[in-house]
Design an enzyme around this catalytic site. Structure first.
Site, short mmCIF file in Angstrom:
data_model
loop_
_atom_site.label_atom_id
_atom_site.label_comp_id
_atom_site.label_asym_id
_atom_site.label_seq_id
_atom_site.Cartn_x
_atom_site.Cartn_y
_atom_site.Cartn_z
N GLU A 289 -1.66 -9.03 10.65
CA GLU A 289 -3.09 -9.87 9.72
C GLU A 289 -2.49 -9.44 8.24
O GLU A 289 -3.43 -10.40 7.64
CB GLU A 289 -3.66 -8.16 10.59
CG GLU A 289 -4.85 -8.65 10.56
CD GLU A 289 -5.74 -7.47 10.74
OE1 GLU A 289 -6.50 -7.13 12.80
OE2 GLU A 289 -6.50 -6.32 10.39
N HIS A 310 17.49 -5.45 29.19
CA HIS A 310 17.03 -5.62 29.95
C HIS A 310 15.96 -6.53 30.69
O HIS A 310 15.56 -6.69 32.44
CB HIS A 310 17.53 -4.11 30.58
CG HIS A 310 19.19 -3.58 30.99
ND1 HIS A 310 19.90 -4.01 31.41
CD2 HIS A 310 19.24 -3.18 29.81
CE1 HIS A 310 20.78 -2.72 30.89
NE2 HIS A 310 20.05 -2.84 29.98
N LYS A 430 -15.76 -12.47 17.56
CA LYS A 430 -16.08 -11.09 17.21
C LYS A 430 -17.87 -12.03 17.37
O LYS A 430 -18.43 -11.77 18.10
CB LYS A 430 -16.24 -9.88 15.96
CG LYS A 430 -15.22 -9.39 16.23
CD LYS A 430 -15.34 -8.44 14.44
CE LYS A 430 -13.31 -7.24 14.90
NZ LYS A 430 -13.79 -6.51 13.36
O1 PA5 Z 1 -7.00 -3.58 9.51
C1 PA5 Z 1 -8.01 -3.91 9.23
O2 PA5 Z 1 -8.98 -4.04 8.44
C2 PA5 Z 1 -8.92 -3.54 11.47
O3 PA5 Z 1 -7.61 -3.80 12.00
C3 PA5 Z 1 -9.91 -2.34 11.06
O4 PA5 Z 1 -9.30 -1.42 11.16
C4 PA5 Z 1 -10.42 -2.64 13.22
O5 PA5 Z 1 -10.86 -3.98 13.35
C5 PA5 Z 1 -11.44 -1.59 13.04
O6 PA5 Z 1 -12.31 -1.56 12.21
P1 PA5 Z 1 -13.78 -0.35 11.56
O7 PA5 Z 1 -12.58 0.68 11.86
O8 PA5 Z 1 -14.43 -1.44 10.42
O9 PA5 Z 1 -14.42 -0.40 12.85
#
Ligand code: PA5
Length: 459
Positions: A289, A310, A430
């Protein structure tokens, strides 16, 4: 205090010279400058840099008190969250305790992670496990509006209110969210739930050392003070020198960029312990990310050896030469935790293992030999190995590892030329999902309606 992670480049030398690593110094300096001077892309999200030493001590104490209350009053503890709001806590519990935590622990609640998918089957299984048992819930969502945890929280809130009444549920629901804003914060204030904070300047994937990770980790019985001490050690260690040849954190960041430029497309995190599997999931999110944008980045993947030798060993050894391995090599286990391999009579030596037992080799020793054998074989197959030797599996080791990878990720992302702290690409699915689910646009907007129309036309 010596470093808990040591980068061993024995299985890298054939692919990258020491001189080439040293030549990365100007790029490393620039990246570190962005972090120190807070003038790089996304610099308003650098709160994690000082977290090991600058955290809210009052909240930290409240986390310990809440964890003790949860341990006292609950048989089951449900942690609701997704991505950065769940992976770190789960990684820590499996790393420090065990992947079999729920089966092995004695005086702490069973811990289940929910709200990290939209699977009705998974939800109904957790519901079944909750039947007739006392439950506490920690819902973790910075935005408070993420669909997966929001659905799960509705379900568990209803379950708790039906079982304990609204006042009883209030004692069993713990909320970790934004300090001031968001749907979850509003609900928590209205209902009077105990709340913990995801700091504004710490993104989800960098939040394991905040209440996001610390409350569930503390409920598991792990020592969160020791965890923070380990993270603080790492912070200190990697501020001693900026010399890329002597700072293993910066060296790791530089090496992965060099390998990427040299044509590698995949970084495979390798552990020889199942306890590292979720840590690798956490690392995958952190790097995927943080770096995967602007058409760039290594794809982070993970395996557990010898298990996956394996299944994926063949393709690693002889498939497309587009990957390198980052191996987390744990120090030998303590004598009392090791297992000897039994000798059998000659006529029963059908599996031919007596030659191992004869030498007094333990399981852990055989695992270490498997690592050496695999590293040499993969090197011969053209796969560079970066080996990170990790001192142990304690709370302090985990805290240290978290900080090592977070700092390396920021440095690496800046070397790559991306903003390591945003995730604009996560929005695309989303928005499509909201459109398909029929969510209404905000007044004056037509964004979701436009997406709906485009999807209907098959675009
Ligand atoms: O690292 C990030 O920003 C994302 O993985 C969020 O943690 C994830 O989408 C969850 O978001 P939120 O904490 O707003 O529910």
């Amino acid at each position: 205090m010596s470093a808990r992670i040591k980068l061993n480049d024995k299985y890298l030398e054939k692919f990258i010279s020491k001189e080439a690593i040293a030549a990365m110094q100007p790029e490393v300096d620039k990246a570190i400058g962005y972090i120190r001077n807070r003038n790089g892309l996304g610099s308003h999200m650098l709160g994690w840099v000082d977290l090991p030493v600058k955290y809210d001590k009052n909240e930290f104490a409240r986390i310990k008190v809440a964890a003790a209350k949860i341990r006292r009053s609950c048989e089951i503890f449900i942690v609701i969250g997704i991505g950065g709001s769940y992976l770190g806590a789960r990684a820590a519990i499996e790393f420090i305790k065990s992947p079999l935590y729920n089966n092995l622990k004695k005086d702490t609640p069973d811990i289940y992670f929910s709200g990290n998918n939209i699977s009705a089957q998974s939800m109904s299984e957790i519901q079944a496990l909750c039947a007739g048992r006392d439950i506490c819930v920690n819902v973790v969502s910075k935005s408070g509006t993420t669909t997966e945890p929001a659905i799960a929280f509705r379900i568990f809130r209803e379950m708790l209110e039906n079982k304990y009444g609204e006042a009883g549920a209030r004692e069993r629901i713990f909320v970790t969210t934004d300090k001031e804003r968001g749907a979850l914060k509003t609900l928590a204030d209205e209902k009077g739930y105990e709340t913990f904070v995801v700091p504004n300047d710490v993104g989800g994937r960098y939040s394991v050392l905040t209440a996001v990770g610390l409350l569930p980790i503390a409920v598991s019985g792990a020592d969160i003070s020791a965890l923070m001490t380990g993270a603080a050690e790492a912070r200190k260690e990697y501020s001693k020198t900026d010399d890329v040849t002597n700072n293993d954190c910066f060296k790791y960041a530089a090496i992965r960029n060099m390998l990427h430029r040299g044509g590698k497309a995949i970084e495979l995190m390798v552990g020889y312990e199942p306890a590292l599997a979720v840590t690798a999931e956490w690392w995958k999110q952190l790097y995927g990310e943080s770096e995967g944008k602007d058409g760039k980045a290594l794809f982070p993947a993970a395996v557990v050896f010898t298990t996956d030798l394996h299944s994926l060993g063949q393709i690693i050894q002889q498939g497309t030469h587009n990957l390198f391995e980052t191996v987390i090599k744990l120090a030998p286990v303590a004598f009392e935790d090791d297992i000897s391999i039994p000798m059998v009579d000659d006529e029963q030596n059908l599996d031919d293992l007596n030659y191992i037992a004869n030498q007094g080799l333990t399981m852990d020793a055989v695992n270490a030999i498997a690592y050496e054998a695999t590293a040499v074989a993969h090197n011969q197959g053209g796969v560079p190995n970066v080996v990170l030797e990790l001192a142990g599996k304690t709370e302090a080791d985990f805290g240290y590892l978290v900080y090592f990878f977070e700092l390396a990720c920021a440095v690496s992302g800046y070397i790559l030329g991306v903003n390591p702290f945003d995730q604009p690409g996560v929005e695309a699915y989303k928005q499509n999902m909201f459109a398909l689910l029929g969510k209404a646009d905000k007044p004056g907007e037509t964004k979701l309606e436009d997406i709906r129309k485009a999807l209907r036309k098959g675009k």
